[in-house]
Design a protein around this motif. Structure first.
Motif, PDB file in Angstrom:
ATOM      1  N   UNK A 109      10.236 -32.567  17.744  1.00  0.00           N
ATOM      2  CA  UNK A 109       9.332 -32.270  17.264  1.00  0.00           C
ATOM      3  C   UNK A 109       9.000 -31.710  15.499  1.00  0.00           C
ATOM      4  N   UNK A 110      11.311 -31.642  15.142  1.00  0.00           N
ATOM      5  CA  UNK A 110      11.532 -31.435  14.415  1.00  0.00           C
ATOM      6  C   UNK A 110      11.781 -33.259  13.810  1.00  0.00           C
ATOM      7  N   UNK A 111      11.851 -34.147  14.628  1.00  0.00           N
ATOM      8  CA  UNK A 111      12.191 -35.238  14.058  1.00  0.00           C
ATOM      9  C   UNK A 111      11.266 -35.662  13.389  1.00  0.00           C
ATOM     10  N   UNK A 112      10.010 -35.748  14.551  1.00  0.00           N
ATOM     11  CA  UNK A 112       8.548 -36.217  14.418  1.00  0.00           C
ATOM     12  C   UNK A 112       7.829 -35.576  13.028  1.00  0.00           C
ATOM     13  N   UNK A 113       8.217 -34.568  12.804  1.00  0.00           N
ATOM     14  CA  UNK A 113       7.296 -33.949  10.840  1.00  0.00           C
ATOM     15  C   UNK A 113       8.203 -34.428  10.566  1.00  0.00           C
ATOM     16  N   UNK A 114       9.213 -34.693  10.817  1.00  0.00           N
ATOM     17  CA  UNK A 114      10.392 -35.105   9.277  1.00  0.00           C
ATOM     18  C   UNK A 114      10.597 -36.907   9.367  1.00  0.00           C
ATOM     19  N   UNK A 115       9.989 -37.504  10.235  1.00  0.00           N
ATOM     20  CA  UNK A 115       9.497 -38.450  10.263  1.00  0.00           C
ATOM     21  C   UNK A 115       8.099 -38.896   8.672  1.00  0.00           C
ATOM     22  N   UNK A 168      11.662 -28.000   7.731  1.00  0.00           N
ATOM     23  CA  UNK A 168      11.849 -27.233   9.045  1.00  0.00           C
ATOM     24  C   UNK A 168      10.490 -26.141   9.163  1.00  0.00           C
ATOM     25  N   UNK A 169      10.017 -25.711   7.524  1.00  0.00           N
ATOM     26  CA  UNK A 169       8.664 -25.132   7.549  1.00  0.00           C
ATOM     27  C   UNK A 169       8.028 -25.487   8.164  1.00  0.00           C
ATOM     28  N   UNK A 170       7.568 -27.040   8.200  1.00  0.00           N
ATOM     29  CA  UNK A 170       5.960 -27.881   8.601  1.00  0.00           C
ATOM     30  C   UNK A 170       6.593 -27.367  10.275  1.00  0.00           C
ATOM     31  N   UNK A 171       7.974 -27.375  10.212  1.00  0.00           N
ATOM     32  CA  UNK A 171       7.946 -28.117  12.167  1.00  0.00           C
ATOM     33  C   UNK A 171       7.292 -26.583  12.711  1.00  0.00           C
ATOM     34  N   UNK A 172       7.723 -25.566  11.535  1.00  0.00           N
ATOM     35  CA  UNK A 172       7.227 -24.407  12.633  1.00  0.00           C
ATOM     36  C   UNK A 172       5.794 -24.083  12.291  1.00  0.00           C
ATOM     37  N   UNK A 173       5.299 -24.745  11.337  1.00  0.00           N
ATOM     38  CA  UNK A 173       3.716 -24.437  11.234  1.00  0.00           C
ATOM     39  C   UNK A 173       3.027 -25.488  12.566  1.00  0.00           C
TER      40      UNK A 173
END
Length: 216
Positions: free
Chosen positions: A68-74, A101-106
């Motif tokens: 999830x973190x990788x996809x959001x970061x991408x 990281x904040x968007x991943x938590x969202x």
């Protein structure tokens, strides 16, 4: 991408590829170095594009949220890259990892909410609402006050196209609704795009994408 833009993005005078733009260029590589788990560091930095995607999608153990973190970061990095190409005044924020990281938590929080309402066929509801606006005798939504007011506005224009847009991509309408909450007047029409959403409208016109939680 022009040579000037390549220089700004830390790519140098080389042909830009997906893996270069999204992992290997200096500015992006610095972000990933702070985020990637040690257990996949070697494969993350050395894989070709197809293997790189597989490495990041299939991660088990103590790093269950990495995919999830990788996809959001991408997604975030791609958005920043496009803004650097099309917007001469855009500057990447300094707290890049914190934003990702904040968007991943969202995203995780949105997934939990989404799972709590699984089973409701929202697409049918959206279709019924649009049908009710287009046809006053279509269904139970037809006599809702808001829908009647929408019909009255529609007759004042030569052509109106109705379509459903998911909430994640509906920023402009959301901001207009919030602004309306602070006004005492009833319905109002605007002749020009309000200044506080103009930048977002321009980003959408350039192809800005948004993250949406979907059922797999």
């Amino acid at each position: 991408m022009t040579n000037l833009r390549k220089s700004i993005c830390g790519i140098g005078n080389v042909c830009e590829s997906v893996i270069l733009a999204m992992r290997d260029c200096k500015k992006v590589n610095q972000i990933w170095e702070e985020l990637i788990p040690n257990c996949i560091r070697h494969n993350f930095l050395a894989s070709d594009l197809q293997d790189w995607i597989k490495v990041n999608v299939i991660v088990h153990g103590t790093h269950d949220n990495w995919s999830s973190l990788w996809a959001v970061g991408y997604h975030v990095i791609w958005s920043w890259r496009n803004q650097e190409v099309h917007n001469d005044v855009f500057v990447r924020p300094l707290n890049t990892c914190e934003i990702i990281v904040g968007r991943m938590k969202d995203y995780i929080a949105a997934t939990i909410v989404h799972n709590s309402v699984m089973g409701r066929d929202h697409s049918k509801i959206y279709r019924k609402v649009i049908d009710a606006i287009e046809n006053s005798d279509s269904n139970d939504y037809s006599e809702m006050t808001l829908i009647r007011k929408i019909r009255l506005l529609m007759v004042k224009h030569d052509e109106v196209i109705l379509d459903h847009t998911f909430q994640e991509a509906n920023y402009a309408a959301d901001e207009l609704a919030k602004a309306k909450m602070n006004m005492k007047t009833g319905f109002f029409l605007v002749d020009e795009i309000p200044y506080w959403i103009k930048n977002q409208i321009q980003e959408y016109s350039r192809g800005r994408s948004t993250v949406r939680v979907v059922e797999l």
